[in-house]
Enzyme design. Structure first.
Site, PDB file in Angstrom:
ATOM      1  N   ARG A  48       0.840  -1.180   0.000  1.00 11.13           N
ATOM      2  CA  ARG A  48       0.000   0.000   0.000  1.00 11.13           C
ATOM      3  C   ARG A  48       0.880   1.236   0.000  1.00 11.13           C
ATOM      4  NH1 ARG A  48      -3.970  -0.527   4.261  1.00 11.13           N
ATOM      5  NH2 ARG A  48      -3.347  -2.482   5.184  1.00 11.13           N
ATOM      6  N   VAL A  94      -2.667  -2.328  -3.137  1.00 10.90           N
ATOM      7  CA  VAL A  94      -2.578  -3.379  -4.141  1.00 10.90           C
ATOM      8  C   VAL A  94      -2.952  -4.707  -3.495  1.00 10.90           C
ATOM      9  CG1 VAL A  94      -1.099  -4.604  -5.754  1.00 10.90           C
ATOM     10  CG2 VAL A  94      -0.758  -2.160  -5.385  1.00 10.90           C
ATOM     11  N   ASP A  98      10.098   7.167 -13.335  1.00 14.48           N
ATOM     12  CA  ASP A  98      10.187   6.747 -11.929  1.00 14.48           C
ATOM     13  C   ASP A  98      10.765   5.341 -11.824  1.00 14.48           C
ATOM     14  OD1 ASP A  98      10.051   7.139  -9.230  1.00 14.48           O
ATOM     15  OD2 ASP A  98       7.913   6.639  -9.052  1.00 14.48           O
ATOM     16  N   GLY A 136      -2.948   4.183  -2.975  1.00 11.64           N
ATOM     17  CA  GLY A 136      -4.004   3.235  -2.684  1.00 11.64           C
ATOM     18  C   GLY A 136      -3.406   1.911  -2.262  1.00 11.64           C
TER      19      GLY A 136
END
Ligand SMILES: *[C@@H]1O[C@H](CO)[C@@H](O)[C@H](O)[C@H]1NC(C)=O
Ligand SMILES: *[C@@H]1O[C@H](CO)[C@@H](O)[C@H](O)[C@H]1NC(C)=O
Ligand SMILES: *[C@@H]1O[C@H](CO)[C@@H](O)[C@H](O)[C@H]1NC(C)=O
Ligand SMILES: *[C@@H]1O[C@H](CO)[C@@H](O)[C@H](O)[C@H]1NC(C)=O
Ligand SMILES: *[C@@H]1O[C@H](CO)[C@@H](O)[C@H](O)[C@H]1NC(C)=O
Ligand SMILES: *[C@@H]1O[C@H](CO)[C@@H](O)[C@H](O)[C@H]1NC(C)=O
Length: 918
Positions: A593, A599, A711, A597
């Protein structure tokens, strides 16, 4: 009542005046009292008659008129027993079993002639004090099946030296089994089943003369527990009933139990291999072993007359007799040294130790055991020399247990051993002479190495080398890895000096960037108006180890989610299907998390998936959500994680990806010593590096459009079952135009940000190349890009690395100590280090393309690739996926197929499939 009282008067009067003074007066009084307090007495018990001379049923007297026997079993007697019963000084036998007598048991204190007491099957409610005292002739006592108040076996019983049978099952006994029961000289049968006993078997049972030991079905919460080794030394035993308790540890060697007839241990927590002596026991007729955690070969009893109940609920390596895998037998031998701990027995299921057995880590082939990690498990016992039979072992990690004994000499013969960590145990003896390539961690064993002359490496002295200043005390990814036991002190000082020198410079550099970046992060920059901005919200990454400060938050801007309107390509899934798949988004299914949110792991009709559930998305989050869908539909590649579908339902936004069972590269690199993973070997690191390079190369230049990931970092690199890597998290991906660099809002993660990007926000594909270079450095050194637990001058990996690499020999000392490199690999490593340096060049134009990285890595991987390792194998899971779900037709990978023609099926159109067409 009145009648009874009158009868009693006559009865006593008649006794007094009787012309047949057969009864001893005192005994007659007791029997009178007995007759008075019992109900339903036999018809022959006539008031006024003499119990002895009138031959009262069940009363036996001797020639002197003393009562010797009371035999009134199964007479439906009611009432109570008089407290004066212990005045029958000649009483030899008291048999009142199976009646309905209630009240307190009578004290039998002082009945020196009493040989047998049978009171079972009544309704006695309490056990008086001193019930057993002075019973010097007593041989048999049975008190079973009485609803007594809880009582514990009193010390008085120990004086009953003639006692052969003591039976008090279902009699509310609590407390533990007293030690003296094992030393009673005549006790042959002890039956204490169905009580509330707790504690272990008394050690005194060793050498006892017990033949029957029935302790089954304790009803207390804790039951009887502990190990049952002592059974192997109670050589007279014939009946052993220990079923339905909490016994642990292995079944002992019973070869000295020459009369063993019945052995019942079902419903316990016994572990280990069933001893051959039990299987071969010639006298055995009944063996009941079911519902334990027994291990090893399925037991095969030699005697065909044995009644068996063995298989149910155990962990034998197979369901029928036959040998186990040799690795299983070696591991069980090692577990044997540790007393077959229950944690291992529970996890070590089946015949394949590479199938996620606790503490066992295998290589990529799934055949060879590379690491045994039993750190922090409270294990007691010793290190089995059979560890040396695991010839592929590279790491033996046993720190923080209570191991005793010595370090077996045999361990020095392990050809690939790199690390032996036995710190914080109770080991003793001398330290064997390990090769200098073995890192020894021996501290916290006060008695180890007392005898000198072991000739070990300097670092193997007790006390170990102190941890490096950078090692985190919390046992994080880096801790412990740096204290190389074999590096000499002088070398260490030189390295330290160099590292400090290198890192001071690096620190200044890093600080500047960090300052710039942070300042930049706070500043609201304006995106070019035509440039739809995709901004990361919150903290990315499955696990943030307090690294939140190194993640960037970007402020929201004003672009509309409409830019990323999702067309319906039948990847839309229903919220119902995903709710079912994730077991109603159960806590137990959470994989990770973060700010984005949570997973969840899900199971969509048998296909494992990862479901990312976005929480409370604002406009920016919506943009990111749609961006990710958009990008992932266009880019499909073996080394990019596949999007299987998505769901938009009310405020719910969910993305469904293929499930990557081995977690993130970050977990493997930096969290391996939490016990879940083995440190990666060099070959695995090379393959991962190549996989990532290929994925990013595709993203940059081989997809229909060119994308920048922005990223790239180990927590965004996921690993599949074969430890092959896929790049994930495309929420920040930008469309690239490599002819000009785009000024964008800064997004990404500190430590991986290219300098020009951090300072100016200019983004090209070269920011990914830079981040890739940082990842290569992490793969080489095992260090994090930013490690705030290190001294400030060592926190920034890139600057230290680039400084150190100038001196090749010294640079080699900064390589992850868990890498065991031969000369060939050493050269390869220097090549990768050089590539890493190249990728992290200060100016973007000085950095190579990802294609260059692929070209450098591919031949190195080729040289390491085992012949059996076939790239084609990798497609199996994808094909499987495709069989379940229809192929997704969107997009066209054909233009790139040629570039990958040497790798079968490398462009996997089939991997991304529509779930909803079915
Ligand atoms: C235990 O004893 C009670 C009477 O005290 C009896 O009703 C019950 O059946 C017995 N239980 C077992 C398991 O023998
Ligand atoms: C046995 O049970 C009684 C009554 O519940 C309790 O007072 C006593 O402490 C128990 N004894 C032991 C040793 O557990
Ligand atoms: C069996 O008895 C022999 C002789 O007393 C002893 O040496 C041996 O250790 C015993 N074996 C076991 C398994 O206790
Ligand atoms: C052996 O098992 C049978 C059936 O389970 C049982 O009836 C018999 O009493 C047992 N014998 C012994 C000695 O435990
Ligand atoms: C380990 O190897 C030794 C020597 O080869 C052998 O005697 C022993 O049985 C082996 N142990 C196991 C558990 O395979
Ligand atoms: C060793 O175990 C103790 C107790 O479980 C724990 O407090 C300690 O942190 C552990 N030490 C290490 C180095 O893991």
């Amino acid at each position: 009542m009145a009648t009874k009282r009158i009868l009693f008067f006559f009865f006593t009067a008649l006794l007094f005046f009787s012309s047949f003074p057969a009864s001893n007066g005192a005994d007659a009084d007791v029997i009178t009292a007995l007759a008075q307090s019992l109900g339903n007495t036999p018809a022959s018990w006539k008031a006024g008659s003499d119990p002895c001379s009138s031959k009262w049923e069940g009363i036996v007297c001797d020639s002197s008129g003393a009562v010797t026997d009371i035999n009134l079993g199964s007479k439906s007697l009611t009432g109570t027993l008089p407290s004066t019963l212990n005045q029958l000084s000649s009483l030899k036998s008291l048999q009142l079993q199976q009646n309905k007598i209630s009240g307190s048991l009578p004290s039998l204190s002082g009945l020196g002639s009493l040989q047998s007491v049978s009171l079972y099957g009544n309704s006695f409610t309490s056990m008086p004090d001193r019930f057993f005292s002075g019973l010097t002739s007593i041989q048999k006592i049975s008190l079973d099946d009485n609803p007594l108040d809880p009582w514990s076996i009193p010390e008085d019983l120990s004086q009953c030296n003639a006692l052969t049978d003591f039976s008090a099952s279902n009699a509310s006994i609590n407390g533990s089994i007293p030690d003296f029961l094992g030393t009673m000289p005549s006790l042959q049968s002890l039956r204490l089943s169905y009580n509330q006993l707790t504690g272990g078997l008394p050690p005194t049972l060793a050498g006892s003369v017990l033949q029957s030991l029935l302790l089954n079905n304790q009803k207390s919460g804790a039951k009887l527990s502990g190990r049952i080794d002592v059974i192997g030394s109670a050589t007279q035993l014939s009946m052993v009933w220990l079923q339905s308790n909490g016994f642990t540890g292995p079944i002992p060697d019973v070869s000295n139990l020459t009369s063993l007839l019945s052995f019942n241990v079902r419903d316990n927590d016994l572990t280990g291999v069933v001893p051959q002596s039990l299987l071969d026991c010639p006298t055995l007729t009944n063996a009941t072993l079911s519902n334990n955690k027994l291990q090893g070969p399925f037991p095969q009893f030699t005697s065909t007359t044995v009644k068996l109940d063995v298989d149910k609920g155990n962990n034998f390596c197979s369901k029928s007799p036959g040998p186990c895998d040799s690795r299983v037998m070696i591991l069980l031998s090692i577990a044997s040294g540790l007393g077959y701990p229950i944690e291992l027995a529970t996890s070590w299921n089946g015949n394949d130790p590479c199938a996620q057995w606790a503490g066992v880590v295998c290589d990529a082939s799934g055949k060879n055991i590379q690491v045994l990690n039993f750190a922090n498990r409270h294990f007691i016992g010793f290190i089995s020399p059979d560890v040396a039979n695991l010839t592929s072992l590279t790491k033996l990690i046993l720190n923080n247990n209570s191991l005793t004994g010595t370090i077996p000499d045999a361990l020095t013969s392990l050809p690939s051993l790199q690390l032996l960590d036995v710190s914080n145990n109770k080991l003793s003896g001398s330290i064997p002479s390990f090769k200098t390539s073995v890192t020894l961690k021996l501290s916290g064993n006060p008695d180890l190495g007392g005898g000198s002359g072991s000739g070990g490496s300097p670092g193997s002295a007790p006390g170990d080398s102190p941890p490096s200043p950078g090692a985190s005390p919390s046992g994080g990814g880096q801790s412990g890895k740096r204290s190389s036991g074999s590096a000499g002190l002088i070398a260490g000082v030189i390295i330290a000096a160099l590292v400090v020198a290198g890192c001071v410079a690096g620190y200044i550099y890093y600080k500047r960037h960090k300052r710039n970046a942070r300042k930049f992060g706070r500043v609201q920059t304006q995106s070019p108006p035509h440039e739809p901005e995709m901004v990361k919200i919150g903290i990315m990454g499955m696990k943030s180890n307090g690294a939140a400060t190194s993640e960037l938050y970007s402020q929201s801007s004003t672009d509309s989610a409409g830019t990323y309107l999702v067309e319906n390509h039948n990847m839309n899934m229903s919220i119902q299907a995903l709710t079912i798949a994730t077991n109603n988004f159960s806590e137990a299914n959470i994989l990770g998390r973060g700010g984005f949110g949570v997973v969840y792991k899900g199971d969509l009709n048998g296909t494992l998936v990862a479901v990312k559930r976005n929480e409370s998305l604002g406009t920016k989050g919506m943009a990111e959500f749609h961006a990710e869908i958009d990008v992932l539909r266009k880019v499909r590649h073996r080394h990019l994680v596949a999007l299987l579908g998505y769901c938009i339902d009310g405020t719910e936004r969910l993305l469904v990806y293929e499930y990557m069972p081995e977690g993130t590269l970050g977990q493997h690199l930096f969290e391996w010593n939490e016990g879940r993973y083995a440190p990666l070997n060099w070959k695995q690191r090379l393959i991962i590096a190549l996989d990532v390079a290929r994925g990013i190369e595709y993203l940059h230049s081989l997809a229909q459009e060119s994308f920048i990931h922005r990223d790239l970092k180990p927590s965004n690199i996921l690993l599949d079952n074969d430890m092959r890597a896929k790049v994930s998290d495309f929420g920040l991906v930008k469309l690239a135009d490599n002819t000009k660099s785009l000024a964008t809002r800064l997004a990404g993660t500190f430590g991986y940000l290219a300098p020009e990007y951090a300072t100016t926000g200019k983004v090209t594909t070269k920011v990914d190349v830079y981040a890739y270079g940082v990842i290569l450095m992490e793969l080489i050194t095992g260090r994090k890009a930013l490690d705030e637990t290190r001294p400030e001058d060592e926190t920034h990996l890139v600057t230290c690395f680039r400084r150190n690499i100038i001196h090749k020999d010294k640079f080699m000392k900064t390589v992850d100590s868990f890498l065991d490199l031969n000369d060939e690999a050493r050269e390869g490593l220097l090549e990768i280090a050089e590539l890493a340096r190249h990728c992290t060049a200060r100016e973007p134009y000085q950095r190579p393309d990802m294609g260059h990285a692929v070209n450098v890595l591919a031949p190195l991987v080729e040289q390491w690739k085992p012949t059996s390792y076939d790239e084609g194998d990798l497609c199996d899971s994808g094909t499987d996926l495709a069989q379940r779900m229809q192929k997704w037709q969107l997009g066209d990978g054909s233009s790139t197929t040629e570039l990958f023609s040497s790798y079968r099926g490398s462009i996997e159109n089939s991997r991304v499939a529509s779930m909803m067409r079915n």
